[in-house]
Scaffold this motif. Structure first.
Motif, PDB file in Angstrom:
ATOM      1  N   ARG A 195      -6.615 -42.293  25.741  1.00 48.97           N
ATOM      2  CA  ARG A 195      -6.030 -43.637  25.634  1.00 48.97           C
ATOM      3  C   ARG A 195      -6.508 -44.537  26.759  1.00 48.97           C
ATOM      4  NH1 ARG A 195      -0.785 -41.154  24.829  1.00 48.97           N
ATOM      5  NH2 ARG A 195      -0.366 -41.848  26.956  1.00 48.97           N
TER       6      ARG A 195
ATOM      7  N   ASP B   2      -7.381 -34.599  27.488  1.00 47.71           N
ATOM      8  CA  ASP B   2      -6.016 -34.836  27.028  1.00 47.71           C
ATOM      9  C   ASP B   2      -5.861 -36.247  26.447  1.00 47.71           C
ATOM     10  OD1 ASP B   2      -6.310 -36.138  29.417  1.00 47.71           O
ATOM     11  OD2 ASP B   2      -4.366 -35.539  30.222  1.00 47.71           O
ATOM     12  N   ASP B   3      -4.732 -36.417  25.774  1.00 46.56           N
ATOM     13  CA  ASP B   3      -4.482 -37.666  25.050  1.00 46.56           C
ATOM     14  C   ASP B   3      -4.366 -38.863  25.993  1.00 46.56           C
ATOM     15  OD1 ASP B   3      -3.992 -39.074  22.642  1.00 46.56           O
ATOM     16  OD2 ASP B   3      -1.841 -39.098  23.124  1.00 46.56           O
TER      17      ASP B   3
END
Length: 82
Positions: A7, A2-3
């Motif tokens: 990050r 997932d993002d």
């Protein structure tokens, strides 16, 4: 992945890289402080302490650089799906 995880990994890689450069520049300044002559006579273990500090900074910079490269490699593998 997932993002949020991407990050987080990217942030860790950038932070470790930044820490490595800061420690590398610190070790350069400490080494220059040893080799540039000054008017004050060196007393005690000044040179030995500065050399130990320089070597420790270089070792820590190397460790942080390797961690940054490991996170960067992990990020590249996740982005390309390998």
């Amino acid at each position: 992945m997932d993002d949020k995880k991407i990050r987080e990994i990217k942030g860790k890689a950038e932070d470790y890289k930044r820490f490595g450069f800061i420690l590398l520049s610190l070790s350069v300044f400490m080494f220059l402080g040893i080799i540039i002559p000054n008017d004050v006579p060196l007393t005690g273990n000044y040179v030995e302490y500065m050399m130990v500090g320089t070597v420790l900074s270089l070792v820590m910079a190397l460790i942080f650089h390797r961690k940054a490269m490991r996170y960067r490699k992990e990020l590249d593998n996740e982005e390309y799906g390998q």
